[in-house]
Design a protein around this motif. Sequence first.
Motif, PDB file in Angstrom:
ATOM      1  N   MET A  68       0.843  -1.195   0.000  1.00  0.00           N
ATOM      2  CA  MET A  68       0.000   0.000   0.000  1.00  0.00           C
ATOM      3  C   MET A  68       0.880   1.246   0.000  1.00  0.00           C
ATOM      4  SD  MET A  68      -3.086   1.335   0.172  1.00  0.00           S
ATOM      5  CE  MET A  68      -4.201   0.060   0.770  1.00  0.00           C
ATOM      6  N   VAL A  69       0.650   2.123  -0.950  1.00  0.00           N
ATOM      7  CA  VAL A  69       1.398   3.368  -1.013  1.00  0.00           C
ATOM      8  C   VAL A  69       0.782   4.383  -0.057  1.00  0.00           C
ATOM      9  CG1 VAL A  69       2.082   5.269  -2.498  1.00  0.00           C
ATOM     10  CG2 VAL A  69       2.026   2.946  -3.385  1.00  0.00           C
ATOM     11  N   MET A  70       1.631   5.002   0.728  1.00  0.00           N
ATOM     12  CA  MET A  70       1.122   5.950   1.715  1.00  0.00           C
ATOM     13  C   MET A  70       1.786   7.300   1.551  1.00  0.00           C
ATOM     14  SD  MET A  70       1.126   3.578   5.140  1.00  0.00           S
ATOM     15  CE  MET A  70       0.724   4.969   6.175  1.00  0.00           C
ATOM     16  N   LEU A  71       1.032   8.322   1.797  1.00  0.00           N
ATOM     17  CA  LEU A  71       1.610   9.649   1.891  1.00  0.00           C
ATOM     18  C   LEU A  71       2.406   9.726   3.190  1.00  0.00           C
ATOM     19  CD1 LEU A  71      -1.575  11.648   0.891  1.00  0.00           C
ATOM     20  CD2 LEU A  71       0.426  11.254  -0.541  1.00  0.00           C
ATOM     21  N   PRO A  72       3.501  10.498   3.210  1.00  0.00           N
ATOM     22  CA  PRO A  72       4.267  10.634   4.463  1.00  0.00           C
ATOM     23  C   PRO A  72       3.374  11.124   5.602  1.00  0.00           C
ATOM     24  CG  PRO A  72       5.492  11.532   2.599  1.00  0.00           C
ATOM     25  CD  PRO A  72       4.116  11.213   2.088  1.00  0.00           C
ATOM     26  N   SER A  73       3.492  10.486   6.762  1.00  0.00           N
ATOM     27  CA  SER A  73       2.546  10.766   7.853  1.00  0.00           C
ATOM     28  C   SER A  73       2.654  12.206   8.347  1.00  0.00           C
ATOM     29  CB  SER A  73       2.763   9.793   9.001  1.00  0.00           C
ATOM     30  OG  SER A  73       4.093   9.899   9.472  1.00  0.00           O
ATOM     31  N   ASP A  74       3.886  12.760   8.347  1.00  0.00           N
ATOM     32  CA  ASP A  74       4.016  14.134   8.831  1.00  0.00           C
ATOM     33  C   ASP A  74       3.333  15.117   7.887  1.00  0.00           C
ATOM     34  OD1 ASP A  74       6.023  13.515   6.908  1.00  0.00           O
ATOM     35  OD2 ASP A  74       7.175  15.272   7.527  1.00  0.00           O
ATOM     36  N   ILE A  75       3.320  14.778   6.603  1.00  0.00           N
ATOM     37  CA  ILE A  75       2.664  15.658   5.634  1.00  0.00           C
ATOM     38  C   ILE A  75       1.151  15.519   5.722  1.00  0.00           C
ATOM     39  CG2 ILE A  75       2.370  16.089   3.160  1.00  0.00           C
ATOM     40  CD1 ILE A  75       5.331  15.592   2.821  1.00  0.00           C
ATOM     41  N   VAL A  76       0.685  14.301   5.980  1.00  0.00           N
ATOM     42  CA  VAL A  76      -0.757  14.118   6.175  1.00  0.00           C
ATOM     43  C   VAL A  76      -1.225  14.918   7.389  1.00  0.00           C
ATOM     44  CG1 VAL A  76      -2.545  12.451   6.808  1.00  0.00           C
ATOM     45  CG2 VAL A  76      -0.848  11.872   5.059  1.00  0.00           C
ATOM     46  N   GLU A  77      -0.431  14.841   8.466  1.00  0.00           N
ATOM     47  CA  GLU A  77      -0.779  15.597   9.671  1.00  0.00           C
ATOM     48  C   GLU A  77      -0.825  17.095   9.376  1.00  0.00           C
ATOM     49  OE1 GLU A  77       0.765  16.123  14.287  1.00  0.00           O
ATOM     50  OE2 GLU A  77       1.861  14.839  12.919  1.00  0.00           O
ATOM     51  N   PHE A  78       0.160  17.539   8.614  1.00  0.00           N
ATOM     52  CA  PHE A  78       0.198  18.958   8.228  1.00  0.00           C
ATOM     53  C   PHE A  78      -1.029  19.326   7.395  1.00  0.00           C
ATOM     54  CE2 PHE A  78       1.527  22.230   5.143  1.00  0.00           C
ATOM     55  CZ  PHE A  78       1.963  23.231   5.995  1.00  0.00           C
ATOM     56  N   LEU A  79      -1.366  18.459   6.457  1.00  0.00           N
ATOM     57  CA  LEU A  79      -2.502  18.710   5.563  1.00  0.00           C
ATOM     58  C   LEU A  79      -3.804  18.870   6.346  1.00  0.00           C
ATOM     59  CD1 LEU A  79      -3.204  18.726   2.446  1.00  0.00           C
ATOM     60  CD2 LEU A  79      -3.833  16.329   2.747  1.00  0.00           C
ATOM     61  N   HIS A  80      -3.899  18.187   7.462  1.00  0.00           N
ATOM     62  CA  HIS A  80      -5.115  18.256   8.269  1.00  0.00           C
ATOM     63  C   HIS A  80      -5.133  19.456   9.212  1.00  0.00           C
ATOM     64  CE1 HIS A  80      -5.781  13.636   7.675  1.00  0.00           C
ATOM     65  NE2 HIS A  80      -6.073  14.352   6.603  1.00  0.00           N
ATOM     66  N   GLY A  81      -4.097  20.269   9.170  1.00  0.00           N
ATOM     67  CA  GLY A  81      -4.017  21.440  10.027  1.00  0.00           C
ATOM     68  C   GLY A  81      -4.623  22.671   9.370  1.00  0.00           C
ATOM     69  N   PRO A  82      -4.515  23.803  10.045  1.00  0.00           N
ATOM     70  CA  PRO A  82      -5.124  25.043   9.547  1.00  0.00           C
ATOM     71  C   PRO A  82      -4.248  25.718   8.490  1.00  0.00           C
ATOM     72  CG  PRO A  82      -4.087  25.451  11.652  1.00  0.00           C
ATOM     73  CD  PRO A  82      -3.882  23.994  11.362  1.00  0.00           C
ATOM     74  N   GLN A  83      -4.124  25.084   7.344  1.00  0.00           N
ATOM     75  CA  GLN A  83      -3.245  25.620   6.303  1.00  0.00           C
ATOM     76  C   GLN A  83      -4.048  26.372   5.237  1.00  0.00           C
ATOM     77  OE1 GLN A  83      -0.829  25.040   7.876  1.00  0.00           O
ATOM     78  NE2 GLN A  83      -0.984  23.002   8.742  1.00  0.00           N
ATOM     79  N   ILE A  84      -3.394  27.319   4.599  1.00  0.00           N
ATOM     80  CA  ILE A  84      -3.977  28.014   3.461  1.00  0.00           C
ATOM     81  C   ILE A  84      -3.811  27.103   2.245  1.00  0.00           C
ATOM     82  CG2 ILE A  84      -3.878  30.056   1.992  1.00  0.00           C
ATOM     83  CD1 ILE A  84      -4.704  30.770   4.785  1.00  0.00           C
ATOM     84  N   MET A  85      -4.896  26.876   1.495  1.00  0.00           N
ATOM     85  CA  MET A  85      -4.851  25.902   0.402  1.00  0.00           C
ATOM     86  C   MET A  85      -5.314  26.519  -0.913  1.00  0.00           C
ATOM     87  SD  MET A  85      -6.311  22.546   2.339  1.00  0.00           S
ATOM     88  CE  MET A  85      -5.602  22.045   3.917  1.00  0.00           C
ATOM     89  N   ALA A  86      -4.605  26.166  -1.981  1.00  0.00           N
ATOM     90  CA  ALA A  86      -4.953  26.684  -3.306  1.00  0.00           C
ATOM     91  C   ALA A  86      -4.931  25.550  -4.318  1.00  0.00           C
ATOM     92  CB  ALA A  86      -3.978  27.782  -3.725  1.00  0.00           C
ATOM     93  N   LEU A  87      -5.716  25.739  -5.371  1.00  0.00           N
ATOM     94  CA  LEU A  87      -5.832  24.755  -6.449  1.00  0.00           C
ATOM     95  C   LEU A  87      -5.371  25.370  -7.756  1.00  0.00           C
ATOM     96  CD1 LEU A  87      -7.022  22.111  -7.753  1.00  0.00           C
ATOM     97  CD2 LEU A  87      -9.181  23.380  -7.955  1.00  0.00           C
ATOM     98  N   GLY A  88      -4.636  24.586  -8.545  1.00  0.00           N
ATOM     99  CA  GLY A  88      -4.284  24.979  -9.902  1.00  0.00           C
ATOM    100  C   GLY A  88      -4.727  23.910 -10.884  1.00  0.00           C
ATOM    101  N   THR A  89      -5.437  24.340 -11.928  1.00  0.00           N
ATOM    102  CA  THR A  89      -5.787  23.440 -13.033  1.00  0.00           C
ATOM    103  C   THR A  89      -5.478  24.193 -14.323  1.00  0.00           C
ATOM    104  OG1 THR A  89      -8.088  24.185 -13.211  1.00  0.00           O
ATOM    105  CG2 THR A  89      -7.650  22.361 -11.695  1.00  0.00           C
ATOM    106  N   ARG A  90      -5.680  23.510 -15.440  1.00  0.00           N
ATOM    107  CA  ARG A  90      -5.459  24.207 -16.716  1.00  0.00           C
ATOM    108  C   ARG A  90      -6.436  23.674 -17.751  1.00  0.00           C
ATOM    109  NH1 ARG A  90      -4.257  20.440 -20.880  1.00  0.00           N
ATOM    110  NH2 ARG A  90      -2.755  18.902 -20.130  1.00  0.00           N
ATOM    111  N   ASP A  91      -6.705  24.490 -18.772  1.00  0.00           N
ATOM    112  CA  ASP A  91      -7.666  24.067 -19.796  1.00  0.00           C
ATOM    113  C   ASP A  91      -6.948  23.392 -20.971  1.00  0.00           C
ATOM    114  OD1 ASP A  91      -6.611  26.044 -21.433  1.00  0.00           O
ATOM    115  OD2 ASP A  91      -8.349  27.385 -21.259  1.00  0.00           O
ATOM    116  N   ALA A  92      -7.699  23.107 -22.021  1.00  0.00           N
ATOM    117  CA  ALA A  92      -7.140  22.378 -23.165  1.00  0.00           C
ATOM    118  C   ALA A  92      -6.108  23.190 -23.928  1.00  0.00           C
ATOM    119  CB  ALA A  92      -8.279  21.959 -24.099  1.00  0.00           C
TER     120      ALA A  92
END
Lengths: 163, 138
Positions: free
Chosen positions: A1-25
């Motif tokens: 089973m592939v796992m994300l690093p636990s310290d990063i998962v813990e960080f991700l679940h904290g009060p972080q500012i989050m942004a998304l990037g996508t792109r079109d065709a």
Amino acid sequence: MVMLPSDIVEFLHGPQIMALGTRDATLRPAMGRLLGAFAEGPTDRISFFLPNVQSEPHLTNLADNGLVAMTAGEARTHRNYQFKGRVVAVRASTAADAAIRDLYRDKLIRYFREEYFMPLPDEFIGGYISEPSTTITFRVAKIFNQTPGPNAGKPIDFVPAEG
Amino acid sequence: MAGTIALPQEIMPALQGAVPATIVTCALDGEPNVTTVSQVFSVDQNHVALSFQFFSKTIRNVRENPYVMVQVINPMDFSTWLLELRYDRTETEGPLFDDMDIKLEAIASMTGMSGIFKLRGADVYEVLSVKKAPWRRD
């Protein structure tokens, strides 16, 4: 089973500012402000909450190419990661999702209230329209350290799943 | 494609660096990239500049594909603005570079990043579109 690093998962679940990037065709980028994310169980997948008021052009972009770039960063320390991968599921946020999303909002408001000598008004975080939202899950292929400094831009040791 | 348009006066407080900006770029192979920038500087009515420091993937992408999207936040009313930009040129000396260098050091000092932020160039972008994002309650 592939796992994300636990310290990063813990960080991700904290009060972080989050942004998304996508792109079109045509390779034109688009940006979104995310209202929380989670990694459920031992997995290489991250789910995040995109308010429907922001859903376009991202849902169109993801249907076109499926490519996701997402950042999570802590305001005070500047610790920051970028996650890249491909979308695997899109759904209307459930009541359980909404509970996580609202918990994230409350944690972020509390963080700004406690961490800053002159805290930003709760409206800074709480003013984002969150309901309804879409829950988007992607399989992480790459993680990058984006904390300012000599290691900025370096990949995090992580072996993604095949396929 | 959108043409060059003028920045509205209402956006100017969002270009003072009080709240970090976010930039999304895209490589020619199609992979998007998102990261934080310290400040988006107003150059003139139709152009802004971003500091070129150490976010090398962003710089590589912009040299390949000049189209970017930037989010800035007005610290007075927390309104969010989205700018669609096209990379034009990099300035490594002159008044714009010097002004950005001074402001960047000020931001670094205020955020505990003094000595880490190092301006290598002022990347100048043409503004293709600008809008206030309808993401917040009025």
